[in-house]
Motif scaffolding. Structure first.
Motif, PDB file in Angstrom:
ATOM      1  N   LEU A 133     -14.804 -44.422 -11.225  1.00 33.67           N
ATOM      2  CA  LEU A 133     -16.084 -43.791 -11.551  1.00 33.67           C
ATOM      3  C   LEU A 133     -17.196 -44.180 -10.587  1.00 33.67           C
ATOM      4  O   LEU A 133     -18.380 -44.077 -10.916  1.00 33.67           O
ATOM      5  N   GLN A 134     -16.814 -44.597  -9.400  1.00 29.91           N
ATOM      6  CA  GLN A 134     -17.794 -44.895  -8.358  1.00 29.91           C
ATOM      7  C   GLN A 134     -17.976 -43.665  -7.482  1.00 29.91           C
ATOM      8  O   GLN A 134     -17.044 -42.891  -7.264  1.00 29.91           O
ATOM      9  N   VAL A 135     -19.191 -43.491  -6.967  1.00 29.53           N
ATOM     10  CA  VAL A 135     -19.498 -42.322  -6.144  1.00 29.53           C
ATOM     11  C   VAL A 135     -18.680 -42.346  -4.857  1.00 29.53           C
ATOM     12  O   VAL A 135     -18.660 -43.352  -4.133  1.00 29.53           O
ATOM     13  N   ASN A 170     -21.588 -46.003 -14.460  1.00 27.18           N
ATOM     14  CA  ASN A 170     -21.893 -45.002 -13.446  1.00 27.18           C
ATOM     15  C   ASN A 170     -22.488 -43.745 -14.071  1.00 27.18           C
ATOM     16  O   ASN A 170     -22.099 -43.350 -15.169  1.00 27.18           O
ATOM     17  N   HIS A 174     -22.955 -35.917  -5.080  1.00 27.63           N
ATOM     18  CA  HIS A 174     -23.654 -36.710  -6.091  1.00 27.63           C
ATOM     19  C   HIS A 174     -25.170 -36.580  -5.980  1.00 27.63           C
ATOM     20  O   HIS A 174     -25.880 -36.551  -6.990  1.00 27.63           O
ATOM     21  N   LYS A 231     -12.861 -38.579 -16.987  1.00 27.50           N
ATOM     22  CA  LYS A 231     -13.804 -39.540 -16.415  1.00 27.50           C
ATOM     23  C   LYS A 231     -15.059 -39.663 -17.276  1.00 27.50           C
ATOM     24  O   LYS A 231     -15.596 -40.767 -17.447  1.00 27.50           O
ATOM     25  N   TYR A 270     -18.341 -33.504 -11.303  1.00 21.69           N
ATOM     26  CA  TYR A 270     -18.352 -34.954 -11.496  1.00 21.69           C
ATOM     27  C   TYR A 270     -17.043 -35.564 -10.998  1.00 21.69           C
ATOM     28  O   TYR A 270     -17.032 -36.630 -10.380  1.00 21.69           O
ATOM     29  N   THR A 319     -16.711 -38.478  -7.798  1.00 24.84           N
ATOM     30  CA  THR A 319     -16.391 -39.861  -8.137  1.00 24.84           C
ATOM     31  C   THR A 319     -14.909 -40.149  -7.951  1.00 24.84           C
ATOM     32  O   THR A 319     -14.068 -39.246  -7.987  1.00 24.84           O
TER      33      THR A 319
END
Length: 366
Positions: free
Chosen positions: A189-191, A361, A197, A350, A181, A185
């Protein structure tokens, strides 16, 4: 103000990352009974002399004094976690974890006068191995949640200070999946990696006492194919310590001391007198065995689930064994990451931020 932190309660070391802090904290998972120290020269860092008294209703014996981490590393009465220990229920693991959280609360402060009582509230993310997660994640969460108190005794810079730790919430995830994870990210916390992902990823997360093989598909943990093995690097380190003592009469006081020498590539040991000995052949023999066993397990997992697109080898054991694993893997491509032993703790942070409403997210399921 509530602090959000990730804490990796590892069998070899405890790592803590606090949101907003630039420096991760790492403390070897070693304790010994504390006593009044005869100090000839004070240590130059608090981490070198963590001398604490801990009060907690979650400990079998509260209000006990302990030397923790580097201070306990050379002590003849020190103890390290063994294969029969469960970090979710171990007092030793809790002692090191609470010491680390107390130190993290003070690490970035200008130290006031001794005798102060300070209070810190936490929301923390942490993790357990695949095989113990289902049975023990609720117990681990309950054990950490609540109020604990850590008093620093002879610790330089922190002498006389006491921290009351109030843990409001604990988010428990699966070791290895949290590391993935983190890789998938960014800090918001955005891809930042669609491949990770959205992919079907195999993980080999090598710890001191356990090795986990979670399979993560589109950031969801596969219940059927995720598994773990009750062995890690510690058994091989113990064999190296035994063989070095048998051959050269030199005994490493702890696994942490040995792994520190290996990490720094210091393979020469001092023998009684002026002679030296090279322990590299012993290290190579046992690490090659460990690497071959791990590669065989990875190959077996991949064959059982051929939809896996790539395999990441992570954890502190991956850092130590990387060159040996690459040799054993031959044409089978495996992926490694730098600072591999710190990936889980960043993932735990996170996940704690995500579960506490920081972001909507997606994250690996508990």
């Amino acid at each position: 103000m509530i602090k959000i932190a990730g804490i990796d309660v590892g069998n070899d070391s405890v790592k803590v990352v606090v949101d907003g802090s630039a420096r991760p904290i790492l403390i070897p998972s070693i304790v010994s009974p504390g006593y009044e120290r005869h100090i000839l020269q004070e240590e130059d860092s608090p981490l070198k002399a963590l001398d604490v008294q801990i009060r907690s209703p979650k400990l079998k014996r509260s209000n006990q004094r302990y030397f923790v981490g580097m201070l306990a590393m050379e002590d003849q009465d020190n103890s390290e976690l063994e294969e029969t220990d469960n970090k979710a229920t171990s007092d030793q693991a809790l002692v090191v974890a609470l010491t680390a959280l107390a130190y993290a609360a003070l690490a970035d402060q200008t130290y006031p006068a001794a005798g102060s009582l300070e209070e810190v509230e936490y929301i923390i993310g942490t993790g357990l191995p695949v095989r113990s997660f289902v049975a023990f994640h609720n117990a681990f969460e309950e054990r950490l949640t609540g109020e604990h108190e850590v008093a620093f005794l002879s610790t330089p810079g922190l002498r006389g200070r006491t921290v009351r730790i109030i843990i409001r919430r604990v988010v428990v995830s699966v070791e290895g999946a949290a590391a993935l994870y983190h890789l998938a990210t960014n800090d918001q916390l955005q891809v930042n990696s669609d491949e990770i992902h959205n992919g079907c990823i195999g993980i080999c997360e090598i710890g001191a006492l356990t090795t986990d093989f979670p399979v993560v598909k589109r950031m969801n943990i596969d219940n059927q194919f995720s598994t773990g093995e009750q062995f890690g690097l510690a058994a091989y380190l113990d064999s190296i310590i035994r063989d070095v003592e048998d051959q050269f009469g030199y005994r490493f006081p702890s696994r942490a001391k040995l792994i520190g020498r290996i990490r720094n590539r210091e393979f020469a040991i001092q023998r009684v007198g002026e002679g030296k000995a090279d322990i590299r052949p012993i290290v190579d023999m046992y690490f090659s065995r460990a690497a071959q066993k791990l590669v065989d397990l990875i190959r077996k997992r991949w064959k059982k689930y051929p939809d896996i697109e790539c395999f990441y080898v992570l954890g502190g054991g991956a850092s130590a064994l990387r060159s040996y694993i690459v040799d054993a893997a031959g044409s089978m491509r495996l992926r490694f990451e730098e600072d591999s032993e710190m990936l889980n703790v960043h993932g735990y942070l996170k996940l704690a931020k995500s579960k506490s409403g920081y972001s909507q997210n997606g994250a690996p399921a508990n």
